[in-house]
Write an enzyme that holds these catalytic residues in place. Structure first.
Site, PDB file in Angstrom:
ATOM      1  N   ASN A  95       0.705  -1.392  -0.135  1.00 16.79           N
ATOM      2  CA  ASN A  95      -0.007  -0.019   0.145  1.00 16.79           C
ATOM      3  C   ASN A  95       0.745   1.176   0.043  1.00 16.79           C
ATOM      4  O   ASN A  95       0.283   2.106  -0.195  1.00 16.79           O
ATOM      5  CB  ASN A  95      -0.706   0.041   1.230  1.00 16.79           C
ATOM      6  CG  ASN A  95      -1.468   1.268   1.678  1.00 16.79           C
ATOM      7  OD1 ASN A  95      -2.652   1.810   0.650  1.00 16.79           O
ATOM      8  ND2 ASN A  95      -1.141   1.978   2.447  1.00 16.79           N
ATOM      9  N   TYR A 160       2.772   9.221 -11.561  1.00 15.59           N
ATOM     10  CA  TYR A 160       1.903   8.843 -10.599  1.00 15.59           C
ATOM     11  C   TYR A 160       1.009   7.670 -11.179  1.00 15.59           C
ATOM     12  O   TYR A 160       1.130   6.374 -11.077  1.00 15.59           O
ATOM     13  CB  TYR A 160       1.238   9.636  -9.701  1.00 15.59           C
ATOM     14  CG  TYR A 160       0.459   8.896  -8.772  1.00 15.59           C
ATOM     15  CD1 TYR A 160       0.909   8.406  -7.590  1.00 15.59           C
ATOM     16  CD2 TYR A 160      -1.082   9.204  -8.891  1.00 15.59           C
ATOM     17  CE1 TYR A 160      -0.067   7.655  -6.698  1.00 15.59           C
ATOM     18  CE2 TYR A 160      -2.097   8.509  -7.865  1.00 15.59           C
ATOM     19  CZ  TYR A 160      -1.370   7.874  -6.931  1.00 15.59           C
ATOM     20  OH  TYR A 160      -2.275   7.429  -6.166  1.00 15.59           O
ATOM     21  N   LYS A 164       0.946   3.569 -11.442  1.00 16.44           N
ATOM     22  CA  LYS A 164      -0.143   2.513 -10.848  1.00 16.44           C
ATOM     23  C   LYS A 164      -0.812   1.739 -12.149  1.00 16.44           C
ATOM     24  O   LYS A 164      -1.429   0.788 -11.860  1.00 16.44           O
ATOM     25  CB  LYS A 164      -1.328   3.658 -10.623  1.00 16.44           C
ATOM     26  CG  LYS A 164      -0.940   4.261  -9.103  1.00 16.44           C
ATOM     27  CD  LYS A 164      -0.663   3.356  -7.910  1.00 16.44           C
ATOM     28  CE  LYS A 164      -0.583   4.053  -6.763  1.00 16.44           C
ATOM     29  NZ  LYS A 164      -0.037   3.146  -5.492  1.00 16.44           N
TER      30      LYS A 164
HETATM   31  P1  NAD Z   1      -0.718   8.569   2.932  1.00 12.09           P
HETATM   32  O1  NAD Z   1       0.350   9.603   2.589  1.00 12.09           O
HETATM   33  O2  NAD Z   1      -1.594   8.962   3.989  1.00 12.09           O
HETATM   34  O3  NAD Z   1       0.222   7.254   3.633  1.00 12.09           O
HETATM   35  C1  NAD Z   1       1.134   6.637   2.810  1.00 12.09           C
HETATM   36  C2  NAD Z   1       1.792   5.708   3.492  1.00 12.09           C
HETATM   37  O4  NAD Z   1       2.910   5.233   2.724  1.00 12.09           O
HETATM   38  C3  NAD Z   1       2.174   5.924   4.867  1.00 12.09           C
HETATM   39  O5  NAD Z   1       2.055   5.055   6.002  1.00 12.09           O
HETATM   40  C4  NAD Z   1       3.645   6.143   4.616  1.00 12.09           C
HETATM   41  O6  NAD Z   1       4.516   5.869   5.866  1.00 12.09           O
HETATM   42  C5  NAD Z   1       4.028   5.173   3.569  1.00 12.09           C
HETATM   43  N1  NAD Z   1       5.269   5.639   2.845  1.00 12.09           N
HETATM   44  C6  NAD Z   1       5.371   6.945   2.309  1.00 12.09           C
HETATM   45  N2  NAD Z   1       6.506   6.887   1.582  1.00 12.09           N
HETATM   46  C7  NAD Z   1       7.196   5.974   1.900  1.00 12.09           C
HETATM   47  C8  NAD Z   1       8.506   5.348   1.704  1.00 12.09           C
HETATM   48  N3  NAD Z   1       9.359   5.964   0.915  1.00 12.09           N
HETATM   49  N4  NAD Z   1       8.871   4.130   2.295  1.00 12.09           N
HETATM   50  C9  NAD Z   1       7.984   3.477   3.005  1.00 12.09           C
HETATM   51  N5  NAD Z   1       6.746   3.683   3.269  1.00 12.09           N
HETATM   52  C10 NAD Z   1       6.287   5.040   2.764  1.00 12.09           C
HETATM   53  O7  NAD Z   1      -1.395   7.817   1.645  1.00 12.09           O
HETATM   54  P2  NAD Z   1      -2.832   7.393   1.464  1.00 12.09           P
HETATM   55  O8  NAD Z   1      -3.636   8.515   0.669  1.00 12.09           O
HETATM   56  O9  NAD Z   1      -3.332   6.586   2.453  1.00 12.09           O
HETATM   57  O10 NAD Z   1      -2.392   6.260   0.108  1.00 12.09           O
HETATM   58  C11 NAD Z   1      -1.974   5.115   0.356  1.00 12.09           C
HETATM   59  C12 NAD Z   1      -1.971   4.321  -0.883  1.00 12.09           C
HETATM   60  O11 NAD Z   1      -3.499   4.495  -1.741  1.00 12.09           O
HETATM   61  C13 NAD Z   1      -1.016   4.967  -2.017  1.00 12.09           C
HETATM   62  O12 NAD Z   1      -0.337   3.895  -2.585  1.00 12.09           O
HETATM   63  C14 NAD Z   1      -1.725   5.893  -3.013  1.00 12.09           C
HETATM   64  O13 NAD Z   1      -0.929   6.080  -4.060  1.00 12.09           O
HETATM   65  C15 NAD Z   1      -3.164   5.089  -2.908  1.00 12.09           C
HETATM   66  N6  NAD Z   1      -4.283   5.975  -3.247  1.00 12.09           N
HETATM   67  C16 NAD Z   1      -4.585   7.240  -2.374  1.00 12.09           C
HETATM   68  C17 NAD Z   1      -5.738   7.809  -2.831  1.00 12.09           C
HETATM   69  C18 NAD Z   1      -6.182   9.052  -2.048  1.00 12.09           C
HETATM   70  O14 NAD Z   1      -7.000   9.632  -2.482  1.00 12.09           O
HETATM   71  N7  NAD Z   1      -5.931   9.054  -0.668  1.00 12.09           N
HETATM   72  C19 NAD Z   1      -6.301   7.680  -4.044  1.00 12.09           C
HETATM   73  C20 NAD Z   1      -5.714   6.401  -4.950  1.00 12.09           C
HETATM   74  C21 NAD Z   1      -4.817   5.642  -4.390  1.00 12.09           C
END
Ligand code: NAD
Length: 252
Positions: A95, A160, A164
């Site tokens: 994730n 990005y 994906k």
């Molecule tokens: P967030 O930024 O709240 O959390 C990201 C997580 O990834 C955190 O736990 C962080 O510790 C970890 N992380 C970031 N950089 C890192 C690194 N270099 N090494 C290890 N861990 C790392 O993000 P989120 O919004 O919860 O997103 C989580 C996933 O969902 C991602 O893959 C993101 O692309 C995807 N996503 C999010 C959304 C959204 O709207 N929030 C939409 C589509 C997809």
């Protein structure tokens, strides 16, 4: 099936589990009976997340680690430690991810590499590290975090969506390759989800985003986590190679 027992006896690794969608997945899995190893990028954020979970329920079987996900040797070591400690790895959730919105005219090659390193290479690394264990134990379930932008791209920040699209490619290809080993590989493609990033946006902007979504609102992390729970569990025993959208039918 009783939700509280959906993952009973299972051992799960969740990367990016310290906040946002990942933190919700960790909670959902714990409440479904799994033992969870939560991975984050830094010791402090991992300890903070563990503290919050233990405050909610001191009995939660949750531990943390912070391997450098872009370093294959570190990931291999982390997977070996989980196997050593728990005897097996049933579920892997990839994730952790970062996004960016630079225009192609300003995009630095090192920024493109950084996003691909975490969002794609690290996903491959963790899968590569756990599949021998899953095969040996007779199967497993891998769920990757994709995104709504993996379907139609986005108008800025090409790295990005490219990353994906690659996550989807890994997902469907490995589902075909690993089916014979009873390892299922799926992905969840969230739309805009109310994590810290979205919570920090002006309400006006959230309203504008919501207007383009048939369900007329952004998603909640718990709703996205439910899809992970389903795909990780035996309820999805005949589902593999699927990229499940959880986006309120967002029109890209
Ligand atoms: P967030 O930024 O709240 O959390 C990201 C997580 O990834 C955190 O736990 C962080 O510790 C970890 N992380 C970031 N950089 C890192 C690194 N270099 N090494 C290890 N861990 C790392 O993000 P989120 O919004 O919860 O997103 C989580 C996933 O969902 C991602 O893959 C993101 O692309 C995807 N996503 C999010 C959304 C959204 O709207 N929030 C939409 C589509 C997809």
């Amino acid at each position: 099936m009783d939700v509280k027992r959906m993952l009973e006896g299972k051992v799960a690794i969740v990367t990016g589990g310290t906040r946002g969608i990942g933190f919700s997945i960790v909670k959902k899995f714990l409440n479904a009976g799994a033992s969870v190893v939560l991975c984050g990028s830094r010791q402090e954020s991992v300890e903070k997340a563990l503290g919050a979970l233990k405050e909610e329920n001191s009995e939660y079987p949750v531990t943390g680690m912070w391997p450098e996900l872009t370093d294959y040797a570190a990931v291999e070591k982390a997977a070996a430690e989980v196997k050593e400690k728990f005897g097996k790895i049933d579920i892997l959730v990839n994730n952790a991810g970062i996004s960016a919105r630079e225009s192609i005219y300003d995009y630095k090659p090192e920024d493109f590499a950084r996003i691909m390193n975490l969002n794609v290479n690290a996903v491959f690394y963790f899968i590569r590290a756990v599949v021998p264990y899953m095969k040996e134990q007779g199967g497993g379930s891998i769920v990757n975090t994709s995104s709504v932008v993996s379907l139609k791209g986005q108008a800025a920040g090409c790295g990005y969506p490219t990353s994906k699209f690659a996550v989807n490619g890994l997902t469907v290809s490995l589902a075909r390759e690993l089916g014979k080993d009873r390892i299922r590989v799926n992905a969840v493609a969230p739309g805009v989800t109310r994590t810290d990033m979205v919570a920090a946006l002006p309400e006006e902007m959230v309203k504008r985003i919501s207007a383009a979504i048939p369900l007329a609102r952004v998603g909640e992390p718990e709703e996205v986590a439910d899809a992970f729970l389903f795909l990780a569990s035996d309820m999805a025993s005949y589902v593999t190679g699927e990229v499940l959208s959880v986006d309120g039918a967002t029109i890209p």
